[in-house]
Scaffold this motif. Structure first.
Motif, short mmCIF file in Angstrom:
data_model
loop_
_atom_site.label_atom_id
_atom_site.label_comp_id
_atom_site.label_asym_id
_atom_site.label_seq_id
_atom_site.Cartn_x
_atom_site.Cartn_y
_atom_site.Cartn_z
N TYR A 54 0.84 -1.20 0.00
CA TYR A 54 0.00 0.00 0.00
C TYR A 54 0.87 1.25 0.00
CZ TYR A 54 -2.74 3.87 1.69
OH TYR A 54 -3.29 5.12 1.84
N PHE A 55 1.86 1.27 0.86
CA PHE A 55 2.78 2.42 0.95
C PHE A 55 3.44 2.69 -0.41
CE2 PHE A 55 7.23 3.67 1.57
CZ PHE A 55 7.05 4.95 2.07
N ALA A 61 1.78 6.72 -6.78
CA ALA A 61 0.70 7.62 -7.23
C ALA A 61 1.08 9.08 -6.98
CB ALA A 61 -0.60 7.27 -6.51
N LEU A 62 1.68 9.35 -5.85
CA LEU A 62 2.06 10.73 -5.53
C LEU A 62 3.22 11.22 -6.39
CD1 LEU A 62 1.80 10.45 -1.65
CD2 LEU A 62 0.33 11.84 -3.15
N SER A 73 -1.96 7.63 -14.42
CA SER A 73 -2.49 6.62 -15.34
C SER A 73 -3.47 5.69 -14.62
CB SER A 73 -1.34 5.78 -15.92
OG SER A 73 -0.79 4.94 -14.92
N ASN A 74 -4.30 5.04 -15.41
CA ASN A 74 -5.26 4.08 -14.83
C ASN A 74 -4.56 2.98 -14.05
OD1 ASN A 74 -7.60 5.33 -15.70
ND2 ASN A 74 -7.65 4.23 -17.64
N GLU A 81 -5.82 1.88 -5.49
CA GLU A 81 -7.12 1.57 -4.90
C GLU A 81 -7.21 0.12 -4.42
OE1 GLU A 81 -9.52 3.68 -3.94
OE2 GLU A 81 -8.00 5.12 -4.58
N TYR A 82 -6.66 -0.81 -5.17
CA TYR A 82 -6.66 -2.21 -4.73
C TYR A 82 -5.85 -2.36 -3.44
CZ TYR A 82 -9.02 -3.95 -8.88
OH TYR A 82 -9.94 -4.21 -9.86
N ALA A 83 -4.70 -1.70 -3.39
CA ALA A 83 -3.88 -1.77 -2.17
C ALA A 83 -4.62 -1.12 -1.00
CB ALA A 83 -2.54 -1.08 -2.41
#
Length: 100
Positions: A54-55, A61-62, A73-74, A81-83
């Protein structure tokens, strides 16, 4: 005194993965970016693999280049989101990492 910032000491002091997941979901994203080396080390040393995933997804993403629409990107967004979903389940105490 550990020399860590108080918000990072909170992560270092939590007793289990549920508390680590709650910390990850509540900490300001700026803290994750600023202290990513320390956060990564703490998650790794606690063997919290889902938390580390997740991290890493948040950091990706950031840090991602954004498109004309201002979004990553998707692939980056879906991975994040899954994480996040996995961490939310752990934070609710609904599952510990590696359980069936």
């Amino acid at each position: 005194m550990t020399g860590l910032l108080p918000i990072i000491e909170e992560l270092a002091d939590v007793p289990d993965h549920t508390a680590r997941a709650r910390w990850l979901l509540s900490v300001p994203l700026a803290v994750l970016i600023r202290d990513q080396v320390t956060v990564r080390r703490l998650l790794t040393s606690s063997n919290f693999h889902e938390g580390l995933a997740y991290f890493e997804a948040e950091i990706a993403a950031l840090s991602a280049v954004r498109g004309r629409d201002g979004l990553a990107s998707n692939t980056i967004r879906m991975t994040r989101e899954y994480a996040r979903i996995g961490i939310q389940v752990i934070a609710r105490g609904g599952a510990e990492e590696g359980s069936a």
